[in-house]
Structures are given as C-alpha cells and as structure tokens.
Design a protein around this motif. Structure first.
Motif, PDB file in Angstrom:
ATOM      1  N   SER A 154       0.792  -1.242   0.000  1.00  0.00           N
ATOM      2  CA  SER A 154       0.000   0.000   0.000  1.00  0.00           C
ATOM      3  C   SER A 154       0.815   1.279   0.000  1.00  0.00           C
ATOM      4  O   SER A 154       0.283   2.356  -0.253  1.00  0.00           O
ATOM      5  N   GLY A 155       2.110   1.201   0.305  1.00  0.00           N
ATOM      6  CA  GLY A 155       2.922   2.402   0.438  1.00  0.00           C
ATOM      7  C   GLY A 155       2.975   2.882   1.874  1.00  0.00           C
ATOM      8  O   GLY A 155       2.714   2.108   2.810  1.00  0.00           O
ATOM      9  N   ILE A 156       3.291   4.149   2.064  1.00  0.00           N
ATOM     10  CA  ILE A 156       3.448   4.715   3.414  1.00  0.00           C
ATOM     11  C   ILE A 156       2.462   5.854   3.599  1.00  0.00           C
ATOM     12  O   ILE A 156       2.411   6.796   2.797  1.00  0.00           O
ATOM     13  N   ASN A 157       1.682   5.782   4.664  1.00  0.00           N
ATOM     14  CA  ASN A 157       0.725   6.827   5.024  1.00  0.00           C
ATOM     15  C   ASN A 157       1.486   7.934   5.740  1.00  0.00           C
ATOM     16  O   ASN A 157       1.729   7.858   6.949  1.00  0.00           O
ATOM     17  N   MET A 158       1.864   8.976   5.011  1.00  0.00           N
ATOM     18  CA  MET A 158       2.688  10.032   5.597  1.00  0.00           C
ATOM     19  C   MET A 158       1.901  10.911   6.565  1.00  0.00           C
ATOM     20  O   MET A 158       2.493  11.550   7.440  1.00  0.00           O
ATOM     21  N   ALA A 160      -0.117   9.637   8.771  1.00  0.00           N
ATOM     22  CA  ALA A 160       0.045   8.874  10.006  1.00  0.00           C
ATOM     23  C   ALA A 160       1.467   9.003  10.542  1.00  0.00           C
ATOM     24  O   ALA A 160       1.678   9.089  11.755  1.00  0.00           O
ATOM     25  N   VAL A 161       2.446   9.000   9.646  1.00  0.00           N
ATOM     26  CA  VAL A 161       3.840   9.172  10.063  1.00  0.00           C
ATOM     27  C   VAL A 161       4.012  10.501  10.800  1.00  0.00           C
ATOM     28  O   VAL A 161       4.651  10.572  11.864  1.00  0.00           O
ATOM     29  N   LYS A 162       3.428  11.557  10.234  1.00  0.00           N
ATOM     30  CA  LYS A 162       3.501  12.871  10.878  1.00  0.00           C
ATOM     31  C   LYS A 162       2.849  12.839  12.262  1.00  0.00           C
ATOM     32  O   LYS A 162       3.404  13.337  13.247  1.00  0.00           O
ATOM     33  N   GLU A 163       1.673  12.232  12.334  1.00  0.00           N
ATOM     34  CA  GLU A 163       0.954  12.194  13.604  1.00  0.00           C
ATOM     35  C   GLU A 163       1.700  11.391  14.655  1.00  0.00           C
ATOM     36  O   GLU A 163       1.729  11.776  15.830  1.00  0.00           O
ATOM     37  N   MET A 164       2.326  10.293  14.257  1.00  0.00           N
ATOM     38  CA  MET A 164       3.022   9.461  15.242  1.00  0.00           C
ATOM     39  C   MET A 164       4.241  10.166  15.822  1.00  0.00           C
ATOM     40  O   MET A 164       4.599   9.941  16.983  1.00  0.00           O
ATOM     41  N   GLY A 165       4.885  11.026  15.046  1.00  0.00           N
ATOM     42  CA  GLY A 165       5.961  11.841  15.609  1.00  0.00           C
ATOM     43  C   GLY A 165       5.453  12.711  16.738  1.00  0.00           C
ATOM     44  O   GLY A 165       6.098  12.857  17.790  1.00  0.00           O
ATOM     45  N   LYS A 166       4.260  13.280  16.554  1.00  0.00           N
ATOM     46  CA  LYS A 166       3.663  14.119  17.598  1.00  0.00           C
ATOM     47  C   LYS A 166       3.267  13.295  18.818  1.00  0.00           C
ATOM     48  O   LYS A 166       3.408  13.748  19.953  1.00  0.00           O
ATOM     49  N   ILE A 167       2.768  12.077  18.572  1.00  0.00           N
ATOM     50  CA  ILE A 167       2.375  11.207  19.691  1.00  0.00           C
ATOM     51  C   ILE A 167       3.597  10.848  20.541  1.00  0.00           C
ATOM     52  O   ILE A 167       3.526  10.825  21.787  1.00  0.00           O
ATOM     53  N   VAL A 168       4.712  10.566  19.905  1.00  0.00           N
ATOM     54  CA  VAL A 168       5.951  10.262  20.640  1.00  0.00           C
ATOM     55  C   VAL A 168       6.339  11.441  21.536  1.00  0.00           C
ATOM     56  O   VAL A 168       6.723  11.261  22.706  1.00  0.00           O
ATOM     57  N   ILE A 169       6.217  12.655  21.002  1.00  0.00           N
ATOM     58  CA  ILE A 169       6.560  13.837  21.800  1.00  0.00           C
ATOM     59  C   ILE A 169       5.554  14.037  22.936  1.00  0.00           C
ATOM     60  O   ILE A 169       5.927  14.414  24.062  1.00  0.00           O
ATOM     61  N   GLU A 170       4.271  13.763  22.697  1.00  0.00           N
ATOM     62  CA  GLU A 170       3.277  13.839  23.778  1.00  0.00           C
ATOM     63  C   GLU A 170       3.609  12.850  24.893  1.00  0.00           C
ATOM     64  O   GLU A 170       3.511  13.171  26.081  1.00  0.00           O
ATOM     65  N   ASN A 433       5.611  17.727   6.537  1.00  0.00           N
ATOM     66  CA  ASN A 433       4.374  18.509   6.500  1.00  0.00           C
ATOM     67  C   ASN A 433       3.628  18.400   5.172  1.00  0.00           C
ATOM     68  O   ASN A 433       2.482  18.846   5.072  1.00  0.00           O
ATOM     69  N   ARG A 434       4.245  17.802   4.167  1.00  0.00           N
ATOM     70  CA  ARG A 434       3.534  17.568   2.907  1.00  0.00           C
ATOM     71  C   ARG A 434       2.369  16.588   3.107  1.00  0.00           C
ATOM     72  O   ARG A 434       1.345  16.690   2.447  1.00  0.00           O
ATOM     73  N   GLY A 435       2.532  15.613   3.998  1.00  0.00           N
ATOM     74  CA  GLY A 435       1.481  14.621   4.206  1.00  0.00           C
ATOM     75  C   GLY A 435       1.275  13.759   2.982  1.00  0.00           C
ATOM     76  O   GLY A 435       2.179  13.553   2.169  1.00  0.00           O
ATOM     77  N   GLY A 436       0.049  13.231   2.841  1.00  0.00           N
ATOM     78  CA  GLY A 436      -0.254  12.374   1.692  1.00  0.00           C
ATOM     79  C   GLY A 436       0.247  10.956   1.878  1.00  0.00           C
ATOM     80  O   GLY A 436       0.390  10.470   3.002  1.00  0.00           O
ATOM     81  N   ARG A 437       0.529  10.301   0.762  1.00  0.00           N
ATOM     82  CA  ARG A 437       0.955   8.900   0.817  1.00  0.00           C
ATOM     83  C   ARG A 437       2.093   8.672  -0.165  1.00  0.00           C
ATOM     84  O   ARG A 437       2.014   9.072  -1.323  1.00  0.00           O
ATOM     85  N   ILE A 438       3.159   8.012   0.303  1.00  0.00           N
ATOM     86  CA  ILE A 438       4.217   7.558  -0.602  1.00  0.00           C
ATOM     87  C   ILE A 438       3.692   6.313  -1.308  1.00  0.00           C
ATOM     88  O   ILE A 438       3.327   5.338  -0.636  1.00  0.00           O
ATOM     89  N   PRO A 439       3.621   6.305  -2.640  1.00  0.00           N
ATOM     90  CA  PRO A 439       3.019   5.161  -3.337  1.00  0.00           C
ATOM     91  C   PRO A 439       3.788   3.866  -3.117  1.00  0.00           C
ATOM     92  O   PRO A 439       4.986   3.883  -2.830  1.00  0.00           O
ATOM     93  N   ALA A 440       3.072   2.767  -3.259  1.00  0.00           N
ATOM     94  CA  ALA A 440       3.697   1.446  -3.149  1.00  0.00           C
ATOM     95  C   ALA A 440       4.728   1.269  -4.248  1.00  0.00           C
ATOM     96  O   ALA A 440       4.573   1.798  -5.356  1.00  0.00           O
ATOM     97  N   PRO A 441       5.805   0.507  -3.977  1.00  0.00           N
ATOM     98  CA  PRO A 441       6.830   0.285  -4.998  1.00  0.00           C
ATOM     99  C   PRO A 441       6.300  -0.602  -6.113  1.00  0.00           C
ATOM    100  O   PRO A 441       5.303  -1.326  -5.947  1.00  0.00           O
ATOM    101  N   VAL A 442       6.976  -0.559  -7.251  1.00  0.00           N
ATOM    102  CA  VAL A 442       6.498  -1.279  -8.436  1.00  0.00           C
ATOM    103  C   VAL A 442       6.403  -2.786  -8.204  1.00  0.00           C
ATOM    104  O   VAL A 442       5.506  -3.449  -8.723  1.00  0.00           O
TER     105      VAL A 442
END
Length: 447
Positions: A154-158, A160-170, A433-442
């Motif tokens: 599926s790729g990477i949910n960026m 969610a990646v952004k949000e989890m960085g904030k959760i770690v800091i919380e 901060n771009r967010g979005g999703r990194i597409p799945a590899p070929v």
C-alpha cells in the motif's frame, strides 16, 4: 532425545542464557464488539480472563517439568481500533484500562493490541485510538501499543507518520518511558509474540498460543568453537544451533497449547538480547570477527546471522513466524550499549543494519529537544526500508527531556539503559508537513 542432547540443552540453559523468552496467547476480540462501550469492555474482560485463566499456571508447570525458564507470559488481542469503532466513543482509554485490568487478573507481564492499522488510510476508530495513546499508556502498566503506518502493498501513510511523531513527543511530556510501550511499524505481522508490537491478527484463530525463543549466548558459544573457520562454517554453525533452540520452543509451545486447549500458533526464534552478560547480539557479531559492532562489515555479518537463524528455525519447525531473526535494540544489549557509548555505533549505522535484521530502530534514546518532525522522518526512513525490502521494520524511539548526547537514561529490567544518541540537526519538517501517501513500490503489484 539421547542423553548427550539432553545435557547439551541443560548446559545452554544453565550457562548460556537460553530461555523461552515468552509464551504469548493471542485472543480474538471480534465477538466482543458492541455499540455500548461499557458492555464491550465487560465482554473483553470476561473473554480474556476466561481464555487466559490458566496461561501463567501452565507456563510455570512447564518450567518445572522441563527445566526451561519462561521469562515472560503475555497476551495479544485484536487491534482495539477495530473493536472500539462501533462504540462512537471520543476516546478509547477505557478499553486500555480494561486490558490492563484483565492482564493483572490473569497475572501476565504484558498485553498487546492497543493498536491501529493505518498503512493505507484511517477509519474513525483509528483516529480515536491514536489520539488516545498518550493517556492510555499513562493510565496503564502492562498495555502495549502499536500503529502500522506502511506496507509493501500500500505504500506509506505520511499523514500517520507525521501524527506518530507528535504522539511520541506527547508521551515524552507525560513520561518518556511510555514510549518503550509504543512501536510504529511498516509491514506489521499478525502473529508477533514480542512486545511492544504484538497484536492478534484478524486472520488468526479465535485463541492461539505463540512462543518466542531467544538464545544469543548459545549462538556466541557455538561460534567460539569455530574460530578462524570460513564464513560457510560460521553460517552452518548458526543454522544448526538455531535448529536446536527452535526444537525446544516447539516442544514447549505444543505442550502448552495442548494443556490450554487452544491452537498452537508459531515459534518465533528471535535472538532478542538482554543487558545480562553473555546475552548480546553485538557479541555474536564481534565473535564473527568485528573489533566492535558498528564498524565496517557489521551489516554483512548481521545479514548472514539473520538468514542462518531463519534457515535453522524453518528446518526445525513447520510453523516458524513472528519476527524471527536478530533484534538490535540499543538499550537491551550490553554490546550495543558499549559501542554506542564509544560513538562507534550511530543511528545511521543502526538504520543500515535494520535493512537486514528482524525489526528496526528499537529502544533508541535521543535528545529531549528532538523535534516531532525529526521523529517522523526517522519513522519514514524505517518504513521505506520495510516497504522496499518487503520486510517488517519498526521504530521505538525515546526522546528524553533534559538529556543530551553524552547523557544516558536508565530503563530498568530487560530494557537496561541507553546512552543518548545524536540525531541530525537539519530539519525534515518541510517534507513531513507535505502529508499524503508515498506510493507502493512497483514490485508490490504481484496479483
């Protein structure tokens, strides 16, 4: 089993730190779903305390009968984001408290499954669960949490990646040690008996018993007998040793499953170290011929070790799974700690090693002023390694308030202690901060 093999196993247990690291009962909570969260929590408590009522008792019986120490007794459950979504609650802390209460009632050490799977996107239950993580970990003692933010398919949910960085800091602001109970995954597996990332996948049976075996000291001792031999001999020695260790895990796992009246799941043969002397993956790599773990050649030696462990395990048991291979946590391995303190082992080198080991950047202590975006970027890098290589990777990173490079933090118990490791100061914020999703590899398109 002949007398020689029996004595060999006894020696491994007495002198080489061989143990059954965990017996983990996976319990499906799909039949506990209810729109009334109080009713759902009662169903969850009742099911766990019924199904796992004898888990600790049986584990102790097997310890006595076979003379094999079982270090931890654990439970995993269906990701709570799936169970709690029907309730419409604005937070899921009560579900975490219920898990903690049930874990204490049956006497297990840890319970995993306060989890969400958001590798392709969020459903409402995922959003609520993730926002609940800091308070849930604050109010519980034995609950472990995980979030899967990417996969090869599926790729990477960026976002969610952004949000989890904030959760770690919380978490850091509440109690930095709470981050030891939180793992962020790519390609999370459904039958993982090891914490903090364990959960019971929806494709698993209603109740299953998984075991995790560990024996870094056994492997190192075996390699001491083949000093100067070729790498072919080294690999074969590791493979044969892993075979013996896995057989022990299968024996105990099948017997425990039979006594508990549940399905036998998998044996996870992971070289999971502890701070104890002689129980170090780093020392294995040094026995292969490195002056210190972290120097040039470390990744190659680790790749060979990981592959040989898996080959030996698969020969010994049809149901090898989980995260089998070698773990490289910074804080739980005396050899890793020593190399990090000398500056030989860096975050960048650990990241390279994660491309060939079992998981990822595990129990990494970093300066307390590390920005959330930098934490997110570390998560993104590890997720990318997992996505491209079609393997499980993870991040368990611990910013420590008031601490900087040169300081250390004491975790205690199996977690040991960790020197604070430097991270790059240059910002990754614009990318995160771009967010979005990194597409799945070929190579993900295999249908």
């Amino acid at each position: 089993m002949d007398l020689r093999r029996i004595m060999e196993t006894v020696n491994m247990i007495d002198n080489e730190n061989l143990d059954l690291r965990t017996t983990t009962m996976g319990i499906s909570l799909l039949d506990c779903i209810d729109s009334d969260s109080d009713r759902a929590c009662q169903k969850i408590y009742d099911k766990i305390t019924t199904k796992a009522e004898n888990l600790v008792k049986v584990a102790r019986e097997l310890e006595t009968e076979y003379g094999i120490p079982i270090a931890n007794k654990r439970i995993t459950v269906t990701p709570i984001s799936l169970i709690a979504a029907a309730s419409g609650d604005s937070d899921y802390v009560k579900y975490a408290v219920t898990l903690d209460k049930a874990a204490k009632a049956v006497g297990v050490d840890l319970i995993g499954g306060f989890s969400a799977l958001v590798h392709k996107g969020y459903q409402n239950g995922d959003r609520v669960l993730i926002k609940s993580i800091p308070q849930a970990l604050k109010e519980t003692e034995r609950v472990c949490s995980s979030v899967n933010v990417g996969s090869t398919r599926s790729g990477i949910n960026m976002d969610a990646v952004k949000e989890m960085g904030k959760i770690v800091i919380e978490n850091e602001k509440i109690n930095p040690l709470n981050n030891g109970n939180l793992v962020i995954f790519c390609n999370a597996v459904e039958d993982n008996p090891f914490m903090a990332g364990g959960f019971h996948g929806v494709g698993e049976s209603d109740v299953a018993l998984n075991v995790g075996v560990s024996g870094p000291g056994v492997v190192k001792t075996a390699l001491e007998k083949v000093k100067g031999e070729s790498m072919d001999v080294v690999a074969e020695t590791i493979k044969q040793t892993a075979f013996k260790v896995t057989r022990m895990g299968q024996l105990v796992g099948q017997e425990a499953s039979k006594r508990l009246g549940v399905d036998f799941g998998i044996v996870d043969l992971s070289l999971a170290p502890t701070p104890a002397q002689g129980d170090s993956v780093a020392n294995i790599l040094e026995e292969i011929g490195l002056e210190s773990v972290g120097t040039h050649g470390t990744t190659a030696a680790l790749a060979m070790l990981n592959d040989a462990v898996k080959k030996g395990g698969i020969m010994a048991c049809n149901h090898v799974g989980g995260l089998s291979g070698a773990f490289i946590p910074e804080s739980e391995d005396a050899g890793m700690i020593a190399a990090a303190e000398k500056g030989i082992l860096t975050v960048d080198k650990l990241e390279a090693m994660t491309a060939v080991c079992s998981v990822g950047l595990d129990m990494i202590a970093v300066p307390g002023d590390t920005p959330a975006e930098t934490i997110s970027a570390m998560i993104a890098d590890e997720a990318a390694i997992g996505m491209i290589n079609n393997k499980t990777t993870a991040v368990r990173v611990i910013p420590v308030p008031g601490k900087d490079v040169g300081d250390s933090i004491e975790f205690g118990g199996l977690f040991g202690y960790a020197p604070i490791m430097p991270v790059h100061k240059e910002s990754s914020a614009a990318m995160i901060n771009r967010g979005g999703r990194i597409p799945a590899p070929v190579h993900s398109f295999k249908n």
